[in-house]
Design an enzyme around this catalytic site. Structure first.
Site, PDB file in Angstrom:
ATOM      1  CB  CYS A 173      48.922-112.100  95.370  1.00  0.00           C
ATOM      2  SG  CYS A 173      48.139-111.635  93.791  1.00  0.00           S
TER       3      CYS A 173
ATOM      4  CD  GLU B 145      52.390-113.256 100.569  1.00  0.00           C
ATOM      5  OE1 GLU B 145      52.025-112.356 101.339  1.00  0.00           O
ATOM      6  OE2 GLU B 145      51.647-113.101  99.549  1.00  0.00           O
TER       7      GLU B 145
ATOM      8  CE  LYS C  60      44.651 -96.888 102.337  1.00  0.00           C
ATOM      9  NZ  LYS C  60      45.754 -96.847 101.738  1.00  0.00           N
TER      10      LYS C  60
ATOM     11  CD  GLU D 223      40.695-111.397  94.640  1.00  0.00           C
ATOM     12  OE1 GLU D 223      41.665-112.196  94.798  1.00  0.00           O
ATOM     13  OE2 GLU D 223      39.426-111.605  94.416  1.00  0.00           O
TER      14      GLU D 223
HETATM   15  P1  NAD Z   1      48.626-104.577 103.318  1.00  0.00           P
HETATM   16  O1  NAD Z   1      47.432-105.369 104.075  1.00  0.00           O
HETATM   17  O2  NAD Z   1      49.737-103.940 104.237  1.00  0.00           O
HETATM   18  O3  NAD Z   1      47.965-103.124 102.452  1.00  0.00           O
HETATM   19  C1  NAD Z   1      47.132-103.218 101.410  1.00  0.00           C
HETATM   20  C2  NAD Z   1      46.247-101.862 101.663  1.00  0.00           C
HETATM   21  O4  NAD Z   1      45.407-102.099 103.000  1.00  0.00           O
HETATM   22  C3  NAD Z   1      47.003-100.726 101.522  1.00  0.00           C
HETATM   23  O5  NAD Z   1      46.387 -99.637 100.839  1.00  0.00           O
HETATM   24  C4  NAD Z   1      46.858-100.167 103.243  1.00  0.00           C
HETATM   25  O6  NAD Z   1      47.235 -98.886 103.562  1.00  0.00           O
HETATM   26  C5  NAD Z   1      45.556-100.715 103.620  1.00  0.00           C
HETATM   27  N1  NAD Z   1      45.510-100.889 104.927  1.00  0.00           N
HETATM   28  C6  NAD Z   1      46.397-100.916 105.787  1.00  0.00           C
HETATM   29  N2  NAD Z   1      45.889-101.373 107.106  1.00  0.00           N
HETATM   30  C7  NAD Z   1      44.547-101.233 107.007  1.00  0.00           C
HETATM   31  C8  NAD Z   1      43.419-101.323 107.924  1.00  0.00           C
HETATM   32  N3  NAD Z   1      43.556-101.564 108.971  1.00  0.00           N
HETATM   33  N4  NAD Z   1      42.256-101.155 107.341  1.00  0.00           N
HETATM   34  C9  NAD Z   1      42.013-100.940 106.175  1.00  0.00           C
HETATM   35  N5  NAD Z   1      42.926-100.840 105.096  1.00  0.00           N
HETATM   36  C10 NAD Z   1      44.348-100.921 105.730  1.00  0.00           C
HETATM   37  O7  NAD Z   1      49.217-105.364 102.116  1.00  0.00           O
HETATM   38  P2  NAD Z   1      50.612-105.030 101.359  1.00  0.00           P
HETATM   39  O8  NAD Z   1      51.979-105.394 101.959  1.00  0.00           O
HETATM   40  O9  NAD Z   1      50.604-103.592 100.826  1.00  0.00           O
HETATM   41  O10 NAD Z   1      50.489-105.832  99.810  1.00  0.00           O
HETATM   42  C11 NAD Z   1      50.859-107.041 100.123  1.00  0.00           C
HETATM   43  C12 NAD Z   1      50.027-108.275 100.171  1.00  0.00           C
HETATM   44  O11 NAD Z   1      48.908-108.421  99.367  1.00  0.00           O
HETATM   45  C13 NAD Z   1      50.604-109.633 100.277  1.00  0.00           C
HETATM   46  O12 NAD Z   1      50.113-110.535 101.206  1.00  0.00           O
HETATM   47  C14 NAD Z   1      50.154-110.064  98.789  1.00  0.00           C
HETATM   48  O13 NAD Z   1      49.781-111.512  98.745  1.00  0.00           O
HETATM   49  C15 NAD Z   1      48.720-109.407  98.913  1.00  0.00           C
HETATM   50  N6  NAD Z   1      48.347-109.200  97.535  1.00  0.00           N
HETATM   51  C16 NAD Z   1      47.157-110.243  97.002  1.00  0.00           C
HETATM   52  C17 NAD Z   1      46.713-110.008  95.747  1.00  0.00           C
HETATM   53  C18 NAD Z   1      45.350-110.896  95.455  1.00  0.00           C
HETATM   54  O14 NAD Z   1      45.028-110.634  94.360  1.00  0.00           O
HETATM   55  N7  NAD Z   1      45.144-111.947  96.272  1.00  0.00           N
HETATM   56  C19 NAD Z   1      46.974-109.093  95.054  1.00  0.00           C
HETATM   57  C20 NAD Z   1      48.163-108.334  95.319  1.00  0.00           C
HETATM   58  C21 NAD Z   1      48.707-108.403  96.460  1.00  0.00           C
END
Ligand code: NAD
Length: 518
Positions: free
Chosen positions: A290, A388, A183, A256
């Protein structure tokens, strides 16, 4: 200067891609390009029935995929690698169109996804090989350890690196003999579908990797409720929900999550190299990365020299937005991102932080673009001190001793990436090992660790659980099974030997094993 954005994606291409979503309902969600705010695609939305169907097909396909063997699976991943490189231009255009990042950053995504496919395509067979271990009774007990695929892996990924975050974990899951239901984030479905199309041409059967679409709270949750392992990349807040769902079902999860990464510049650093690293490490993908840096600690004797070179270098960045190679920084990807970044900077400014450069949106370039920003005088009372930002904003702080630098770097609930700069590699590595962070780069910002596919990558603390990359990144998608075969005498007192006598023999045997360090 505003770069003209050509018609973004041809309608026929969009139609071909969206047809790959597992969705039967007729509901759609519109996506918009951050390059110019125009409508990009209408993405079909999956229902829970669609998710059920995807999992049923993935479950049926998994034993067949596993039975191909690691070598044949690896061959197909290497084909995926070759196709990614051969077709990078179209993929890169799509990534830029959906995310607004620079061409250089989008190309890095293709490289990282291809490197991951190569690494597991070449090495997975070796990592998955059955291992012999020492048995309870040496010679008589043979122990084999098998790596058994988990089954169907759910991949939930974010919008910031839609190709590499969407595929790198899943590619490792495939290499280990699992099937995948993915997803991707709603904003970046076209990239995920374009890469899926490439994966299928590389020989990965349709049911082995399927893509569903929909709101994270509904369809993401549905994956957590059905998968045998969840690999999640996204925010720490959502990661906690995913972890809770996985705990409820007693399935494993790799998470992650976010970061508030520190970079430390010691007084003996090559300042030009450190400035160059800071530019790449703070403003690559407009800070929506990230592992990028939001806290920059500089030794007091070189603080002013570093600050003035860094601010000059930020001013010199090319802020154009568009498909060509000139762009250095790119735009934020969504209005929500712009709102958060602006709110962090305004809060800091209102509480007394000094804006050395930037500190304002650049709507003249793209609707949600924000100028690369350097702050000084940031204090604990300000939102961005600990939280962040996930944007092109970094705070500069001086420090006096190495111990203080370590203390400041570790003053965070996160621990994803860090960077240390010094001409003395030994000193820098010693300091690096004291930073509580999943990766630390010495004399590089982030690419040295992230690009080392053989090395694990992940977070301490609130930055996550588990590791991607390296053997660790593959074996998390397997259950470990011990098969212990006994021959000759059993593990217990033989007939006619009293328990007391057997205990005495065992005591002697244990002493021998201790002496032999077995
Ligand atoms: P997010 O948590 O809002 O969304 C990430 C994914 O989770 C999306 O596909 C979203 O649709 C899905 N999602 C949302 N709610 C959910 C739920 N309740 N259950 C399951 N899935 C759900 O994150 P974002 O804002 O899209 O991404 C940015 C964040 O991601 C930042 O905090 C960044 O640091 C982190 N990030 C971490 C890494 C890493 O490797 N550690 C890499 C990239 C981004």
């Amino acid at each position: 200067m505003h770069t003209d954005v050509p018609r973004l994606v041809a309608p026929d291409r969009v139609a071909d891609l969206v047809a790959l979503v597992t969705a039967s309902g007729g509901e759609v969600a519109e996506t918009v390009s951050p390059l110019d705010g125009s409508t990009l695609a209408r993405i079909p939305q999956s229902s829970l029935v669609d998710v059920d169907g995807a999992f049923a097909r993935a479950r049926a396909a998994q034993p067949v995929w596993a039975a191909l063997g690691a070598s044949e699976r690896g061959r197909r991943l290497l084909e995926f690698h070759d196709l990614l490189l051969a077709e990078q231009a179209q993929l890169v255009d799509l990534i830029i169109t959906e995310t607004g990042k620079s061409r250089r950053d989008a190309t890095d995504e293709v490289f990282h996804a291809a490197m991951t496919a190569r690494y597991y395509g070449v090495h997975a067979e070796r990592f998955l090989r059955r291992e012999r271990r020492l048995g309870a009774i040496p010679v008589l007990t043979r122990v084999d350890v098998n790596h058994v695929p988990k089954g169907v892996v759910g991949v939930i990924s974010p919008w910031n690196y839609p190709l590499t975050m969407g595929f790198s974990d899943g590619v490792a899951a495939l290499a280990a003999g699992n099937t995948v239901v993915a997803k991707p984030d709603a904003q970046t479905m076209l990239t995920a579908l374009a890469a899926l199309e490439v994966l299928r041409r590389a020989g990965v059967p349709d049911d082995v990797w399927q893509v569903v679409a929909g709101p994270g709270g509904e369809i993401g949750t549905a994956l957590v409720e059905r998968a045998d392992h969840i690999t999640f990349t996204g925010s720490t807040a959502t990661g906690r929900k995913v972890a809770a769902g996985a705990a409820e079902r007693l399935i494993s999860a790799s998470l992650e999550l976010g970061g508030k990464n520190p970079m430390v510049v010691l007084e003996d650093a090559d300042l030009d190299a450190a400035v160059d690293g800071a530019i790449r490490g703070c403003f690559g993908n407009a800070g929506q990365l990230c592992v990028s840096f939001e806290r920059l600690y500089v030794a007091r004797p070189v603080y002013h020299a570093f600050r003035s070179r860094f601010v000059d270098a930020v001013r010199a960045l090319d802020l154009t937005v568009g498909l060509d190679w000139s762009c250095d920084v790119g735009t934020l990807t969504s209005p929500a991102q712009l709102e958060k970044v602006s709110a962090h900077v305004e809060d800091a400014r209102a509480k007394g932080a000094v804006v050395l450069v930037g500190g304002h949106p650049r709507e003249d370039l793209a609707p949600w673009c924000y100028a690369p920003t350097v702050l000084e005088g940031v204090t604990e009372s300000m939102d961005l001190y600990r939280n962040e930002t996930f944007g092109p904003v970094v705070a500069l702080y001086p420090f006096d001793t190495d111990d203080e630098a370590v203390e400041l770097a570790n003053d965070s609930v996160y621990g994803l990436n860090a960077s240390v700069w010094s001409r003395d590699g030994h000193r820098a590595r010693a300091l690096a090992s004291r930073i509580r962070s999943g990766s630390v780069n010495v004399n590089e910002a982030l690419a040295a660790s992230f690009g080392s596919l053989s090395a694990p990558m992940g977070g301490f603390g609130d930055s996550g659980l588990g590791r991607r990359q390296g053997p660790e990144g593959l074996l998390r998608f397997t259950e470990v099974q011990t098969v212990a075969s006994q021959r000759g005498m059993g593990v217990g007192a033989p007939a006619g030997v009293s328990r007391e006598k057997f205990a005495a023999v065992m005591t002697s045997a244990l002493k021998v094993m201790r002496a032999l360090r077995l």
